[in-house]
Design a protein around this motif. Structure first.
Motif: not given
Length: 252
Positions: A64-81, A112-119
């Protein structure tokens, strides 16, 4: 034999000395290490560590400390990884209302957390959760996404908060706060919560004021926890290892 359920072995503090750090930990009876990431820049190093040693289990996520700096597309990248790496957990993720005081910042963390919990729900992965002064919102999101596998790490809250997470199916991480005799909440949690819901951690290299924390310190943490509970180290190890093992079947 113990597992350090939360140690940032990819942190720069261990650069150049990690083999020695791991050797010292193994000599102290620490046989397994769960290594979370904090941001996307950490993912390659965490993955490399998990690939290099069978006793290192990695987790990928955005703290969560990096929520504001999280880049566009990072959630999609996380899911693929994570789809390519079925052994990896999701973490360190969560909420931190102590560090972020504005509702705008907190809303970004929740999103950001909600998107990661969805994954995590989609891929059926355990989660490693950061929680500071945010238990109600964190629990609400866990329930919303049906998350029932993971660890609330570095627990420092009340027994009532811990019991709510346990009811949700989460394990409670007890760690380096036990090394501080004045950490009354952490010591009470270690003494009174069900042993079937506890895991041990160092959160190394953090948590110690005047020195670099290392996984070898888990031995001292375990000794204090065992003393607080009035049980042997072997009994503590047997149950906490069983608790970790319950999270290891990823695709059940």
């Amino acid at each position: 034999m113990f597992t350090d359920s939360h140690c940032h072995l990819a942190d720069a503090a261990f650069a150049g000395c990690l083999p020695q750090i791991l050797h010292q930990a193994r000599q102290a009876g620490i046989h397994r290490f769960i290594v979370p990431a904090a941001e996307a820049a950490d993912w390659p190093a965490v993955y490399a560590l998990s690939e290099a040693s069978p006793d290192i289990l990695g987790a990928l996520g955005i703290h969560p400390w990096f929520a504001e700096q999280a880049e566009s597309g990072c959630i999609e990248k996380l899911s693929r990884q994570l789809q390519r790496q079925p052994e990896m957990w999701i973490g360190e993720i969560g909420l931190d209302y102590h560090r972020s005081r504005s509702e705008e910042d907190r809303a970004k963390q929740r999103d950001l957390l909600s998107q990661q919990l969805a994954i995590a729900r989609q891929l059926n992965r355990p989660v490693i959760l950061h929680n500071l002064r945010s238990s109600n919102d964190l629990l609400a999101l866990l329930k919303q996404h049906g998350i029932r596998r993971g660890i609330v790490h570095a627990f420092s809250g009340s027994l009532e908060e811990a019991e709510a997470f346990i009811q949700q199916g989460l394990l409670i991480g007890i760690g380096s706060l036990l090394l501080n005799p004045t950490a009354k909440k952490a010591r009470r949690a270690a003494a009174e919560l069900p042993l079937s819901s506890l895991v041990l951690e160092t959160d190394s290299p953090f948590m110690l004021a005047n020195s670099t924390n290392t996984p070898a310190n888990l031995r001292d943490i375990a000794a204090i926890a065992a003393e607080l509970r009035g049980i042997s180290l072997s009994e503590l190890a047997q149950q906490t290892e069983k608790n970790i093992d319950s999270l290891l079947t990823v695709n059940r």
